[in-house]
Design a protein around this motif. Structure first.
Motif, PDB file in Angstrom:
ATOM      1  N   THR A 284      61.808  45.881  43.499  1.00 48.28           N
ATOM      2  CA  THR A 284      60.528  45.520  43.738  1.00 48.28           C
ATOM      3  C   THR A 284      59.526  46.173  42.571  1.00 48.28           C
ATOM      4  OG1 THR A 284      60.583  45.714  45.999  1.00 48.28           O
ATOM      5  CG2 THR A 284      58.612  46.051  45.204  1.00 48.28           C
TER       6      THR A 284
ATOM      7  N   ASN B 181      66.554  48.514  46.522  1.00 42.55           N
ATOM      8  CA  ASN B 181      65.424  47.536  46.830  1.00 42.55           C
ATOM      9  C   ASN B 181      64.224  48.000  46.040  1.00 42.55           C
ATOM     10  OD1 ASN B 181      67.119  46.065  48.525  1.00 42.55           O
ATOM     11  ND2 ASN B 181      66.419  46.955  50.402  1.00 42.55           N
TER      12      ASN B 181
ATOM     13  N   GLU C 205      60.939  43.656  39.321  1.00 39.73           N
ATOM     14  CA  GLU C 205      60.688  42.335  39.255  1.00 39.73           C
ATOM     15  C   GLU C 205      61.482  41.472  38.436  1.00 39.73           C
ATOM     16  OE1 GLU C 205      56.343  41.473  38.902  1.00 39.73           O
ATOM     17  OE2 GLU C 205      55.866  42.168  40.821  1.00 39.73           O
TER      18      GLU C 205
END
Length: 341
Positions: free
Chosen positions: A29, A25, A32
């Motif tokens: 992040t 995750n 992108e």
């Protein structure tokens, strides 16, 4: 890097746990991924990051130096209709595989994968007996070559710097004595000698051979040099606004990544006694926190995540700087091609 080889039966270093992408995750992040972007995964492995990036809509160029990973990923290539290109290559050469317009992102998960450790015939771990190999690319000098041919002084330096092994001299001299009688051939052969020379104490959580195996693996695959060159290559290949995300598992690797981003943050040369001679523009701006580690929950679920550290940078418009290896302060260890010469 992965957790220490042989540390435990449920750890990525020695047990049956299959590869789970670490800090997934957090990686997404920082990267992108989105439609229209081209992101390079320099360490394809089992395709954990690549699969998630493709799900985010981006196209992926994935590299791996391990031919087994390339053959294992062909089904994923076929399933994504041209959005995934899988290439057999070291990630230090990633700039050679980037499009002319540049990359929108680069992600690197540094070290050996759980699958490689689990395969006894690769020789990465002593949890399962196998040939003393450790070559990620399945070619070149093996760990057995190093152990059987390197001079004692070279072994001491390798074990001390790359494995941070305090008993390096004792282990190296024991290896020299034993190999004169019979060359080392298997992982258990070497681990058994080390266990005799430096027996495990009650308070020790890891096998006494763990650091030596780590050092040999890093040396055989030139992992620190590969990482440094990959950082320079990413700086060249990323377009302005491109993102570089690196996950490391060992203090030596993290130190290299931290040093690179610090050096590329831009600074003025000179001293407090002299006028500024030259001001360097930053080639990377920091993304998020200086360093991100795994949560307690992830570390509990995936032991490989316990030592993971993520650092990320955003490429600026400044031109790439020279690839100067001296900024990392790496020692000049023995040449792979001239062991014991």
């Amino acid at each position: 890097m992965a957790a220490n080889p042989g540390e435990g039966s449920t750890d990525a270093g020695g047990g049956p746990v299959r590869h789970i992408p670490v800090l997934l995750n957090e990686v997404l992040t920082a990267l992108e991924p989105a439609a229209g972007k081209v992101i390079l995964d320099g360490t394809f492995g089992a395709g954990g990051y690549t699969s998630a990036i493709l799900s985010g809509g981006a196209e992926v160029i994935a590299l791996d130096r391990d031919p087994t990973a390339i053959s294992g990923g062909q089904a994923m290539v076929a399933a994504h209709g041209g959005r995934l290109k899988l290439i057999h290559s070291q990630f230090s050469l990633l700039a050679d595989h980037a499009p002319a317009a540049g990359l929108d992102g680069v992600v690197l998960d540094i070290g050996v994968s759980s699958m490689q450790i689990d395969e006894a015939d690769r020789g990465f771990s002593f949890q399962k007996n196998g040939p003393l190999d450790m070559r990620m690319s399945a070619s070149g000098v093996s760990a057995a070559d190093v152990v059987n041919r390197a001079k004692v002084a070279e072994l001491i330096r390798i074990f001390h710097f790359l494995g941070e092994e305090s008993q390096s001299p004792r282990i190296a001299h024991a290896i020299e004595k034993r190999r004169a009688e019979k060359p080392f051939e298997t992982t258990r052969d070497l681990a058994g000698l080390i266990e005799i020379v430096t027996p495990r104490k009650m308070k020790d959580k890891i096998h006494p051979a763990t650091r030596v195996f780590q050092a040999l693996r890093i040396f055989v695959n030139d992992e620190l040099g590969e990482l440094a060159q990959a950082l320079f290559a990413a700086e060249q290949a990323l377009k302005p606004g491109g993102r570089l995300v690196v996950v490391t598992f060992h203090s030596l690797e993290d130190r290299i990544v931290k040093t690179f981003f610090s050096d590329r943050a831009g600074k003025a040369s000179g001293s407090r006694h002299m006028p500024i001679a030259h001001e360097r523009a930053a080639t990377f701006d920091r993304i998020g926190k200086p360093m991100v580690s795994a949560s307690d929950a992830e570390a509990e679920l995936n032991p490989r995540a316990r030592s993971a550290k993520l650092r990320a940078g955003l490429r600026t418009t400044a031109p790439a700087e020279a690839a100067d290896m001296s900024i990392f302060g790496l020692p000049n260890l023995a040449s792979l091609g001239k062991l014991g010469a």
